[in-house]
Design a protein around this motif. Sequence first.
Motif, PDB file in Angstrom:
ATOM      1  N   LYS A 180      60.691  -0.277  67.563  1.00  0.00           N
ATOM      2  CA  LYS A 180      61.349  -1.335  68.310  1.00  0.00           C
ATOM      3  C   LYS A 180      60.923  -2.685  67.758  1.00  0.00           C
ATOM      4  O   LYS A 180      59.752  -2.918  67.484  1.00  0.00           O
ATOM      5  CB  LYS A 180      60.996  -1.234  69.799  1.00  0.00           C
ATOM      6  N   LEU A 181      61.888  -3.572  67.600  1.00  0.00           N
ATOM      7  CA  LEU A 181      61.621  -4.874  66.999  1.00  0.00           C
ATOM      8  C   LEU A 181      61.362  -5.919  68.086  1.00  0.00           C
ATOM      9  O   LEU A 181      61.823  -5.789  69.216  1.00  0.00           O
ATOM     10  CB  LEU A 181      62.809  -5.318  66.143  1.00  0.00           C
ATOM     11  N   ALA A 182      60.645  -6.966  67.710  1.00  0.00           N
ATOM     12  CA  ALA A 182      60.369  -8.062  68.629  1.00  0.00           C
ATOM     13  C   ALA A 182      60.013  -9.301  67.827  1.00  0.00           C
ATOM     14  O   ALA A 182      59.454  -9.221  66.733  1.00  0.00           O
ATOM     15  CB  ALA A 182      59.226  -7.705  69.579  1.00  0.00           C
ATOM     16  N   LEU A 183      60.361 -10.443  68.378  1.00  0.00           N
ATOM     17  CA  LEU A 183      59.962 -11.704  67.769  1.00  0.00           C
ATOM     18  C   LEU A 183      58.461 -11.905  67.961  1.00  0.00           C
ATOM     19  O   LEU A 183      57.904 -11.515  68.993  1.00  0.00           O
ATOM     20  CB  LEU A 183      60.723 -12.866  68.407  1.00  0.00           C
ATOM     21  N   GLN A 184      57.822 -12.496  66.980  1.00  0.00           N
ATOM     22  CA  GLN A 184      56.375 -12.696  67.069  1.00  0.00           C
ATOM     23  C   GLN A 184      56.010 -13.691  68.159  1.00  0.00           C
ATOM     24  O   GLN A 184      54.966 -13.573  68.795  1.00  0.00           O
ATOM     25  CB  GLN A 184      55.833 -13.180  65.716  1.00  0.00           C
ATOM     26  N   GLU A 185      56.860 -14.680  68.369  1.00  0.00           N
ATOM     27  CA  GLU A 185      56.585 -15.705  69.372  1.00  0.00           C
ATOM     28  C   GLU A 185      57.687 -15.709  70.427  1.00  0.00           C
ATOM     29  O   GLU A 185      58.837 -15.350  70.158  1.00  0.00           O
ATOM     30  CB  GLU A 185      56.498 -17.096  68.717  1.00  0.00           C
ATOM     31  N   SER A 186      57.343 -16.129  71.621  1.00  0.00           N
ATOM     32  CA  SER A 186      58.342 -16.281  72.669  1.00  0.00           C
ATOM     33  C   SER A 186      59.270 -17.444  72.327  1.00  0.00           C
ATOM     34  O   SER A 186      58.813 -18.494  71.860  1.00  0.00           O
ATOM     35  CB  SER A 186      57.661 -16.536  74.014  1.00  0.00           C
TER      36      SER A 186
END
Length: 229
Positions: A30-36
């Motif tokens: 699952k992918l996610a951005l490193q920062e909000s």
Amino acid sequence: MTTFGEIVEPTSRSTWEDWDDIVPEQTITKLALQESTGILAKVESFIILEGKYLTELVALHSQHELEVLNSITKVNLHIYKEKSLNSYLCVVKDYNLLQSSEIVELLKPFLLVSKNVIAIQTKPLAEYQSSEVTNTDCIIRAVFTSNLASKYLNFNYPRLEQPNIITGLSAGVICMSDFLNLPGVAIICYLECPEEYRIDEVQNLLKKLNIIHNSASRPNTILNSNLYI
């Protein structure tokens, strides 16, 4: 002796079975951005450069003022804020096409605050299908969203003809932009020699968007040397 009723298998089946062709499913994390993302500022454009060729052109351009905002390292995606142009620049290369939809969803906050969406990708010239014979090493086509009310999308490139299609992140972003009623365009550059970094048509396109200001030099690689000539 008769062979009626017997099962006679071809000799080729002695070396393989049907289940031998089954390829194990690849594990896709699952992918996610490193920062909000937080609250993003409104910008004029969200520009996506897809592929190794375009991302290296940006890396070669030393005068570009870029501020790193976010990234998805698993798919080599980085998002920058271009200070002087008031725009977001996204570069991505070497990602799994099956993850395109997931990446588009992660980029949605940036799309929502951008007045224009511009996606650029390169493809081999051999993939371009046309009934006309061309003697050029670069063909540029475009796919536009329904909303074209923007001076920044004043591109005079011909529309991409059928049966040619676009895939990957560029296709996903333009579909999302059309759904959100945002002005957007996907520009496809079909190149004969993608390792050549001095293709005038592509350089002029990036200059028009103020992504580069000078002709980029070639990277110092074996492919661009005369070592084996």
